[in-house]
Design a protein around this motif. Structure first.
Motif, PDB file in Angstrom:
ATOM      1  N   PHE A   8      40.313 106.053  68.517  1.00 53.56           N
ATOM      2  CA  PHE A   8      40.366 106.535  67.283  1.00 53.56           C
ATOM      3  C   PHE A   8      41.126 107.954  67.405  1.00 53.56           C
ATOM      4  N   ALA A   9      41.895 108.277  66.462  1.00 55.32           N
ATOM      5  CA  ALA A   9      42.685 109.526  66.564  1.00 55.32           C
ATOM      6  C   ALA A   9      41.795 110.519  65.576  1.00 55.32           C
ATOM      7  N   ILE A  10      41.585 111.611  66.128  1.00 51.81           N
ATOM      8  CA  ILE A  10      41.161 112.690  65.194  1.00 51.81           C
ATOM      9  C   ILE A  10      42.481 113.707  64.862  1.00 51.81           C
ATOM     10  N   GLY A  11      42.866 113.706  63.861  1.00 51.46           N
ATOM     11  CA  GLY A  11      44.025 114.633  63.516  1.00 51.46           C
ATOM     12  C   GLY A  11      45.242 113.936  63.576  1.00 51.46           C
ATOM     13  N   LYS A  12      46.224 114.545  62.724  1.00 51.29           N
ATOM     14  CA  LYS A  12      47.673 114.007  62.634  1.00 51.29           C
ATOM     15  C   LYS A  12      48.216 114.043  63.958  1.00 51.29           C
ATOM     16  N   VAL A  13      48.014 115.231  64.882  1.00 55.88           N
ATOM     17  CA  VAL A  13      48.796 115.059  66.085  1.00 55.88           C
ATOM     18  C   VAL A  13      48.552 113.907  67.073  1.00 55.88           C
ATOM     19  N   ALA A  14      47.083 113.784  67.204  1.00 55.16           N
ATOM     20  CA  ALA A  14      46.656 112.635  68.063  1.00 55.16           C
ATOM     21  C   ALA A  14      47.215 111.284  67.244  1.00 55.16           C
ATOM     22  N   GLU A  15      47.117 111.267  65.911  1.00 58.06           N
ATOM     23  CA  GLU A  15      47.732 110.019  65.416  1.00 58.06           C
ATOM     24  C   GLU A  15      49.243 109.616  65.681  1.00 58.06           C
ATOM     25  N   ALA A  16      50.027 110.683  65.502  1.00 60.35           N
ATOM     26  CA  ALA A  16      51.408 110.686  65.940  1.00 60.35           C
ATOM     27  C   ALA A  16      51.559 110.387  67.408  1.00 60.35           C
ATOM     28  N   ALA A  17      50.634 110.881  68.488  1.00 62.07           N
ATOM     29  CA  ALA A  17      50.770 110.616  69.672  1.00 62.07           C
ATOM     30  C   ALA A  17      50.561 109.029  69.825  1.00 62.07           C
ATOM     31  N   LEU A  18      49.556 108.442  69.366  1.00 62.82           N
ATOM     32  CA  LEU A  18      49.273 107.123  69.491  1.00 62.82           C
ATOM     33  C   LEU A  18      50.573 106.276  68.837  1.00 62.82           C
ATOM     34  N   ALA A  19      51.023 106.693  67.706  1.00 63.31           N
ATOM     35  CA  ALA A  19      52.356 106.142  67.261  1.00 63.31           C
ATOM     36  C   ALA A  19      53.545 105.965  67.970  1.00 63.31           C
ATOM     37  N   THR A  20      53.872 107.042  68.897  1.00 63.19           N
ATOM     38  CA  THR A  20      54.851 107.322  69.595  1.00 63.19           C
ATOM     39  C   THR A  20      54.593 106.812  71.164  1.00 63.19           C
ATOM     40  N   TRP A  21      53.435 107.064  71.600  1.00 66.79           N
ATOM     41  CA  TRP A  21      53.278 106.134  72.908  1.00 66.79           C
ATOM     42  C   TRP A  21      53.318 104.740  72.838  1.00 66.79           C
ATOM     43  N   GLU A  22      54.241 104.194  73.417  1.00 62.00           N
ATOM     44  CA  GLU A  22      54.443 102.801  73.185  1.00 62.00           C
ATOM     45  C   GLU A  22      53.231 102.244  73.908  1.00 62.00           C
ATOM     46  N   GLY A  23      52.741 101.070  73.376  1.00 63.01           N
ATOM     47  CA  GLY A  23      51.715 100.245  74.222  1.00 63.01           C
ATOM     48  C   GLY A  23      50.373 100.550  73.917  1.00 63.01           C
ATOM     49  N   PHE A  24      50.131 101.477  73.050  1.00 59.18           N
ATOM     50  CA  PHE A  24      48.724 101.973  72.413  1.00 59.18           C
ATOM     51  C   PHE A  24      48.451 101.769  71.009  1.00 59.18           C
ATOM     52  N   GLY A  75      41.798 103.701  64.375  1.00 56.52           N
ATOM     53  CA  GLY A  75      41.144 104.287  63.471  1.00 56.52           C
ATOM     54  C   GLY A  75      41.693 105.824  63.226  1.00 56.52           C
ATOM     55  N   TYR A  76      41.867 106.180  62.203  1.00 60.57           N
ATOM     56  CA  TYR A  76      42.292 107.784  61.753  1.00 60.57           C
ATOM     57  C   TYR A  76      40.816 108.297  61.300  1.00 60.57           C
ATOM     58  N   LEU A  77      40.846 109.677  61.881  1.00 63.22           N
ATOM     59  CA  LEU A  77      39.786 110.449  61.331  1.00 63.22           C
ATOM     60  C   LEU A  77      40.344 111.798  61.036  1.00 63.22           C
ATOM     61  N   ARG A  78      40.192 112.202  59.808  1.00 63.59           N
ATOM     62  CA  ARG A  78      40.608 113.775  59.549  1.00 63.59           C
ATOM     63  C   ARG A  78      39.951 114.697  60.433  1.00 63.59           C
ATOM     64  N   PRO A 117      38.102 117.806  61.864  1.00 65.47           N
ATOM     65  CA  PRO A 117      37.166 118.561  60.967  1.00 65.47           C
ATOM     66  C   PRO A 117      37.375 119.879  60.609  1.00 65.47           C
ATOM     67  N   SER A 118      38.608 120.404  61.223  1.00 68.79           N
ATOM     68  CA  SER A 118      38.826 122.150  60.922  1.00 68.79           C
ATOM     69  C   SER A 118      39.314 121.851  59.673  1.00 68.79           C
ATOM     70  N   MET A 119      39.857 123.399  59.124  1.00 68.37           N
ATOM     71  CA  MET A 119      40.438 123.728  58.089  1.00 68.37           C
ATOM     72  C   MET A 119      40.060 122.814  56.808  1.00 68.37           C
ATOM     73  N   GLY A 120      38.667 122.766  56.630  1.00 65.80           N
ATOM     74  CA  GLY A 120      38.202 122.138  55.244  1.00 65.80           C
ATOM     75  C   GLY A 120      38.118 120.594  55.311  1.00 65.80           C
ATOM     76  N   GLY A 121      38.178 120.008  56.707  1.00 62.67           N
ATOM     77  CA  GLY A 121      38.117 118.776  56.837  1.00 62.67           C
ATOM     78  C   GLY A 121      36.620 118.177  57.357  1.00 62.67           C
ATOM     79  N   GLU A 122      35.767 119.128  57.407  1.00 61.40           N
ATOM     80  CA  GLU A 122      34.198 118.440  57.809  1.00 61.40           C
ATOM     81  C   GLU A 122      33.755 117.309  57.053  1.00 61.40           C
ATOM     82  N   SER A 123      33.685 117.348  55.727  1.00 60.75           N
ATOM     83  CA  SER A 123      32.948 116.402  55.215  1.00 60.75           C
ATOM     84  C   SER A 123      33.775 115.123  55.221  1.00 60.75           C
ATOM     85  N   ARG A 124      35.093 115.156  55.146  1.00 55.60           N
ATOM     86  CA  ARG A 124      35.633 113.764  55.344  1.00 55.60           C
ATOM     87  C   ARG A 124      35.451 113.442  56.814  1.00 55.60           C
ATOM     88  N   PHE A 125      35.667 114.258  57.585  1.00 55.52           N
ATOM     89  CA  PHE A 125      35.428 113.697  59.071  1.00 55.52           C
ATOM     90  C   PHE A 125      34.162 113.310  59.471  1.00 55.52           C
TER      91      PHE A 125
END
Length: 163
Positions: free
Chosen positions: A116-132, A136-139, A141-149
């Motif tokens: 599961f990716a936490i944040g956009k950087v992790a989500e992008a990493a999994l999208a660009t690293w072939e074979g992974f 799921g994506y989780l917001r 928790p920093s910068m106002g993302g606590e409740s959504r996370f």
């Protein structure tokens, strides 16, 4: 389940070596973090705390799933600005450097592990690293993302572990 974060923070993983884990988790949630007693690594008069770490461990404690979750970062080294006591978003070139370490970690497991990716950087990493595949994506928790996370952790990670 593996929760893939973005990069170590200057108040958490930089000191503990554990993604989403500050010295406060080592001292106040030690039974969740490790089976052995752990020591502080900073020279600060009181344990370093990191808000995202507190949120992630609070959710794992609430769900009683800390022993079923592996924490890692897409860029496993602390990116900083001009001084080490700062954070910055890792560059795509840096995230690419994190792939070999991620692959080495995954080789430690004898069975498939859902990531599961936490944040956009992790989500992008999994999208660009072939074979992974991203389970799921989780917001982040920093910068106002606590409740959504928290909501996404419960809806996705906890539900996945219970299925």
């Amino acid at each position: 389940v593996l929760l893939l974060g973005e990069a170590p923070s200057h108040r958490g993983c930089r000191f503990t070596g554990i993604p989403f884990c500050s010295e406060v988790e080592l001292t106040h949630k030690a039974a969740l973090v490790a089976r052995e007693p752990l020591a502080l690594t900073s020279a600060a008069p009181k344990p370093m705390s990191e808000r995202s770490a507190a949120i992630v461990w609070d959710e794992m404690q609430r769900a009683a799933c800390a022993r079923e979750v592996v924490l890692w970062n897409a860029f496993p080294w602390h990116p900083y600005r001009d001084e080490v006591a700062t954070n910055r978003k890792p560059r795509l070139s840096e995230v690419k450097q994190g792939r070999p370490a991620f692959e080495a970690l995954l080789r430690c497991f004898t069975h498939p592990i859902d990531v599961f990716a936490i944040g956009k950087v992790a989500e992008a990493a999994l999208a660009t690293w072939e074979g992974f595949r991203c389970a799921g994506y989780l917001r982040h928790p920093s910068m106002g993302g606590e409740s959504r996370f928290r909501a996404q952790f419960r809806q996705q990670v906890v539900a996945h572990l219970q299925s």
